[in-house]
Design a protein around this motif. Sequence first.
Motif, mmCIF file in Angstrom:
data_model
loop_
_atom_site.group_PDB
_atom_site.id
_atom_site.type_symbol
_atom_site.label_atom_id
_atom_site.label_comp_id
_atom_site.label_asym_id
_atom_site.label_seq_id
_atom_site.Cartn_x
_atom_site.Cartn_y
_atom_site.Cartn_z
ATOM 1 N N PHE A 124 66.615 94.708 57.338
ATOM 2 C CA PHE A 124 66.039 93.495 56.751
ATOM 3 C C PHE A 124 65.246 92.775 57.835
ATOM 4 C CE2 PHE A 124 69.927 92.073 58.710
ATOM 5 C CZ PHE A 124 69.659 90.789 59.171
ATOM 6 N N ASN A 125 64.517 91.765 57.435
ATOM 7 C CA ASN A 125 63.666 91.015 58.366
ATOM 8 C C ASN A 125 64.007 89.527 58.324
ATOM 9 O OD1 ASN A 125 61.868 93.270 59.122
ATOM 10 N ND2 ASN A 125 61.235 93.145 56.975
ATOM 11 N N LEU A 126 64.005 88.901 59.487
ATOM 12 C CA LEU A 126 64.034 87.450 59.581
ATOM 13 C C LEU A 126 62.595 87.000 59.781
ATOM 14 C CD1 LEU A 126 65.812 84.863 59.792
ATOM 15 C CD2 LEU A 126 65.771 85.195 62.281
ATOM 16 N N THR A 127 62.088 86.189 58.865
ATOM 17 C CA THR A 127 60.647 85.897 58.843
ATOM 18 C C THR A 127 60.252 84.711 59.706
ATOM 19 O OG1 THR A 127 60.909 84.537 56.859
ATOM 20 C CG2 THR A 127 60.413 86.893 56.551
ATOM 21 N N GLU A 128 61.258 83.959 60.214
ATOM 22 C CA GLU A 128 60.944 82.824 61.091
ATOM 23 C C GLU A 128 62.110 82.582 62.026
ATOM 24 O OE1 GLU A 128 60.188 79.900 58.127
ATOM 25 O OE2 GLU A 128 62.309 79.439 57.809
ATOM 26 N N GLY A 129 61.800 82.092 63.199
ATOM 27 C CA GLY A 129 62.844 81.836 64.186
ATOM 28 C C GLY A 129 63.404 80.429 64.074
ATOM 29 N N LYS A 130 64.476 80.182 64.849
ATOM 30 C CA LYS A 130 65.109 78.869 64.817
ATOM 31 C C LYS A 130 65.882 78.650 66.110
ATOM 32 C CE LYS A 130 68.012 75.897 61.916
ATOM 33 N NZ LYS A 130 68.788 75.791 60.642
ATOM 34 N N THR A 131 65.910 77.385 66.553
ATOM 35 C CA THR A 131 66.712 76.998 67.706
ATOM 36 C C THR A 131 67.935 76.245 67.217
ATOM 37 O OG1 THR A 131 64.769 76.827 69.136
ATOM 38 C CG2 THR A 131 66.744 75.671 69.856
ATOM 39 N N PHE A 132 69.110 76.601 67.747
ATOM 40 C CA PHE A 132 70.361 75.987 67.302
ATOM 41 C C PHE A 132 70.921 75.095 68.400
ATOM 42 C CE2 PHE A 132 69.821 79.914 65.030
ATOM 43 C CZ PHE A 132 70.065 79.546 63.713
ATOM 44 N N GLY A 133 70.489 73.852 68.435
ATOM 45 C CA GLY A 133 71.040 72.892 69.385
ATOM 46 C C GLY A 133 70.443 73.032 70.762
ATOM 47 N N ALA A 134 69.718 72.014 71.183
ATOM 48 C CA ALA A 134 69.127 72.017 72.515
ATOM 49 C C ALA A 134 70.207 71.765 73.551
ATOM 50 C CB ALA A 134 68.043 70.951 72.615
ATOM 51 N N THR A 135 70.176 72.479 74.660
ATOM 52 C CA THR A 135 71.133 72.282 75.739
ATOM 53 C C THR A 135 70.385 72.175 77.052
ATOM 54 O OG1 THR A 135 71.395 74.673 76.022
ATOM 55 C CG2 THR A 135 72.963 73.564 74.582
ATOM 56 N N ALA A 136 70.859 71.292 77.907
ATOM 57 C CA ALA A 136 70.267 71.174 79.240
ATOM 58 C C ALA A 136 70.922 72.205 80.147
ATOM 59 C CB ALA A 136 70.495 69.769 79.793
ATOM 60 N N SER A 137 70.133 72.859 80.967
ATOM 61 C CA SER A 137 70.682 73.871 81.858
ATOM 62 C C SER A 137 71.679 73.244 82.821
ATOM 63 C CB SER A 137 69.559 74.553 82.647
ATOM 64 O OG SER A 137 70.103 75.427 83.606
ATOM 65 N N LEU A 138 72.790 73.952 83.063
ATOM 66 C CA LEU A 138 73.784 73.491 84.021
ATOM 67 C C LEU A 138 73.415 73.887 85.440
ATOM 68 C CD1 LEU A 138 76.945 74.528 81.990
ATOM 69 C CD2 LEU A 138 76.012 72.227 82.227
ATOM 70 N N ALA A 139 72.395 74.746 85.572
ATOM 71 C CA ALA A 139 71.933 75.216 86.885
ATOM 72 C C ALA A 139 73.098 75.747 87.710
ATOM 73 C CB ALA A 139 71.206 74.086 87.627
ATOM 74 N N LEU A 153 72.377 85.836 63.815
ATOM 75 C CA LEU A 153 71.399 86.700 64.479
ATOM 76 C C LEU A 153 70.964 86.118 65.818
ATOM 77 C CD1 LEU A 153 69.133 87.352 61.342
ATOM 78 C CD2 LEU A 153 71.213 88.574 62.032
ATOM 79 N N ALA A 154 71.531 84.987 66.193
ATOM 80 C CA ALA A 154 71.066 84.257 67.369
ATOM 81 C C ALA A 154 71.649 84.826 68.659
ATOM 82 C CB ALA A 154 71.424 82.789 67.233
ATOM 83 N N PHE A 155 70.977 84.511 69.751
ATOM 84 C CA PHE A 155 71.434 84.839 71.099
ATOM 85 C C PHE A 155 70.991 83.709 72.014
ATOM 86 C CE2 PHE A 155 67.238 86.635 70.471
ATOM 87 C CZ PHE A 155 66.543 86.308 71.636
ATOM 88 N N VAL A 156 71.499 83.707 73.234
ATOM 89 C CA VAL A 156 71.106 82.686 74.195
ATOM 90 C C VAL A 156 69.846 83.168 74.914
ATOM 91 C CG1 VAL A 156 71.785 81.382 76.245
ATOM 92 C CG2 VAL A 156 73.467 81.865 74.448
ATOM 93 N N GLY A 157 68.791 82.392 74.762
ATOM 94 C CA GLY A 157 67.494 82.786 75.286
ATOM 95 C C GLY A 157 67.267 82.368 76.726
ATOM 96 N N MET A 158 66.006 82.456 77.142
ATOM 97 C CA MET A 158 65.653 82.202 78.541
ATOM 98 C C MET A 158 65.908 80.767 78.969
ATOM 99 S SD MET A 158 62.158 84.437 78.904
ATOM 100 C CE MET A 158 62.158 86.210 78.610
ATOM 101 N N GLU A 159 65.899 79.847 78.010
ATOM 102 C CA GLU A 159 66.136 78.443 78.326
ATOM 103 C C GLU A 159 67.596 78.043 78.119
ATOM 104 O OE1 GLU A 159 63.731 76.741 79.718
ATOM 105 O OE2 GLU A 159 62.465 78.538 79.494
ATOM 106 N N ASN A 160 68.472 79.021 78.029
ATOM 107 C CA ASN A 160 69.912 78.798 77.888
ATOM 108 C C ASN A 160 70.284 78.043 76.617
ATOM 109 O OD1 ASN A 160 70.719 80.085 80.349
ATOM 110 N ND2 ASN A 160 69.904 78.324 81.453
ATOM 111 N N GLU A 161 69.534 78.259 75.546
ATOM 112 C CA GLU A 161 69.858 77.669 74.264
ATOM 113 C C GLU A 161 69.908 78.774 73.214
ATOM 114 O OE1 GLU A 161 66.790 74.820 73.680
ATOM 115 O OE2 GLU A 161 65.223 76.302 73.390
ATOM 116 N N TRP A 162 70.739 78.539 72.195
ATOM 117 C CA TRP A 162 70.894 79.529 71.137
ATOM 118 C C TRP A 162 69.648 79.556 70.263
ATOM 119 C CZ3 TRP A 162 74.592 83.169 70.362
ATOM 120 C CH2 TRP A 162 75.762 83.065 71.118
#
Length: 788
Positions: free
Chosen positions: A772-787, A745-754
């Motif tokens: 159906f509902n997802l009751t809590e969010g989650k971040t999948f691996g922090a990534t530094a922006s490549l700018a 259900l994930a996507f790449v958000g404003m901070e360029n992380e899944w």
Amino acid sequence: MNKFRNCWLMLCALAVFSCQPQAKVEKKLAGVGIPMQQDIEQKIQKHLSQLTLEEKVGQMTQITVDVITKGENAFVSDEPMELDAQLVLEAIQKYKVGSVLNTANNRARTTQKWNEVIGHLQKVSMEEIGIPMIYGVDAIHGTTYTAGATFFPQQIGQGATWNPELVRKGAEVCAYETRAGGIPWNFSPVLDMGRDARWARMWETFGEDVYLNTQLGLEIIKGYQGDDNDISKQGRVAACLKHFLGYSSASGKDRTPAYIPERELREIYLPTFQAAVDQGAYTVMVNSGLINGIPVHANYKLLTTLLKGEMGFDGLVVTDWADIENIHNRDKVADSHKEAVKMAINAGIDMAMVPYNYDFTTNLIELVKEGEVSMERIDDAVARILRVKYALGLFENPMDKQEDYPKFASKEFENAALETARESITLLKNKDAVLPLKKGTKVLVTGPNAHSMRTLNGGWTYSWQGEKVKEFADGYQTILSAIQQVNGTQNVVYQPSVIYPEEGNYDVDEVVDMKKTIRAAQAAEVIVLCLGENTYTEKPGDLHDVNISKNQQELAAAMAKTGKPVVLVLNEGRPRLISGFESKMDAVVQTYLPGNFGGQALAEVLFGAVNPSGKLPYTYPKYANSLLTYDHKHAENQEKMEGLYDYESFMEIQYPFGHGLSYTTFTYSDLKVNKTNIKADETLEVSVKVKNTGSRAGKEVVQLYISDHYATIAPSVKKLKRFEKIMLEPEEEKTVAFQLTAKDLAFVGMENEWISERGSFSVLIENQKVDFNLTEGKTFGATASLAL
């Protein structure tokens, strides 16, 4: 000595600061990856301690075989092709060249000739350097440059099968037959996204969807390299992922600039490559174009920070054809060829596909001596090259022999190619069940693609542009000859009406005696109208008009006017627009580029011996200004607003992604989820019942999509997340089950992380829907922006 050492360190530090050469980068997302064996790594370090700078740079150099054959110059070889012993010595003894690619004079060779050529090169390389060379070719849908090889449908047709097992089998056959010629390195698969109907290389992709591309990409790599990635085993080759990254997202024309936000680059174009790196693919080829104004071959952030660092790629990065030279010649980013070499190697290139001269080696040696490229960067590149050579077993066995591959061009392999062609063919329209045809029906076969093996195979077949097919593929059936065999020659009349010229621009056709074709149509019961494209790939395939040619449009209109049922057969590498006459066609069948057995497979479908099961791997557009994909945003599908605009939608299409009819019918029911609320670490279980409600057995692709109702980044209308191809007998019913997690259900958000966000979602399968509902969010691996 200390003074010299301090100066050298200062130069290296300056290079790091100004040019950003390869450095040790934290690997954040590495998965399984390439097997790393301690004994081999020790051998690599020993080589690095013993090789001279010239020998190391030679390992990084790849030339095309025309440079070392007898002939008038480096571009043209004599026929029959023969190596020039002096030129071979110059390449290997003087310049220490470690890799050769391609075929001479752009034509296929026998396995015996390949054994002769590569055997000699390996002998000289081992004698002069003590390191085997590595030979590479583009074996795209079979071993392209080998006469007698088994050719499968092109990748877009394989995508249309939605059948991972067939894709893997095709790769296994291709690897086996490629290695039979002594060639261990295949510049395949293409993991670019086929999201632009205009693009000349769309047919080299698996289609427009991220998930479909990823799953089939993994299977093709397993076919080339095996589950265990032991590519030293007989019949295996090193895969090459191409083209890293975002190559297909340009202007619709090949090798043109692209402008891609980092968020889109990560969400759409990166996942196929990340999965393939995790699977253990050994090599990567780089995007020939520019992203956001920077040539990818000179982009440190993409090649080193992202690919070698964050993604954890430990293999070899090779350029595409002459692309270091293009940094200077075409892109005007480097003011000299030497500067271009500096930029590319410091960005993370390991091997240069030069391909016609040795200036790269001279320039790179000078750059190292001048401190502009560090020895650390050179050693890293050479280590990666040696790692692939050791993995292929080339040190122990530099040369495979043709006699060790008795299954080359076997009936078993041909049957696999035929079955893939059968499952690729996609029935798009079947008004009043005009198909299948009854044997004995009086048929007119017409159109420029009706009697051509060239158009069935497409590019990368016996030659780069596929124009040499006639001399190598005369023994196979065209659409016409296959229909004649199935339906009886006496029941088939052939009038081409529109033809492609033997030479010249691929996208040119001409009319020949339309009146005669109309008379033949009036005497027939059914017209099989074979339209599409001639062969092409890369820059020669650039389009000015995505509509199918005017001559072919006129032929279609003339056939429709006869009042006879018209079965439109499309034989094309990309979806050429047919909206001007599609409504007048009684049936539409898409064959894509089905290979040497495509004619037989199509005839079997047309006359009912095979029930079609292909599904579109792309959205078939209806208009030139509506070339969108199925996973578009809601804003592309706005409803009619009185007084503002009076058309129903910004997006009208000819046929949707995933569409494909059958000669039977399937009904879906009882879509269920095991819970309506899931947490971020829980699994959602989905099941649906599928029943064959028709009168004959058939295969169906069960497609599961997810729709995110609301998100901080505007969500797509839907996205494919799972699929399974099943076989059902008449009246048979199966329950098909899938599992989903929060990561799906994930996507790449404003901070360029899944990220996945809590909220409401829908599961969509055919005409079934459940929320159906997802009751809590989650971040999948922090990534530094490549700018970027």
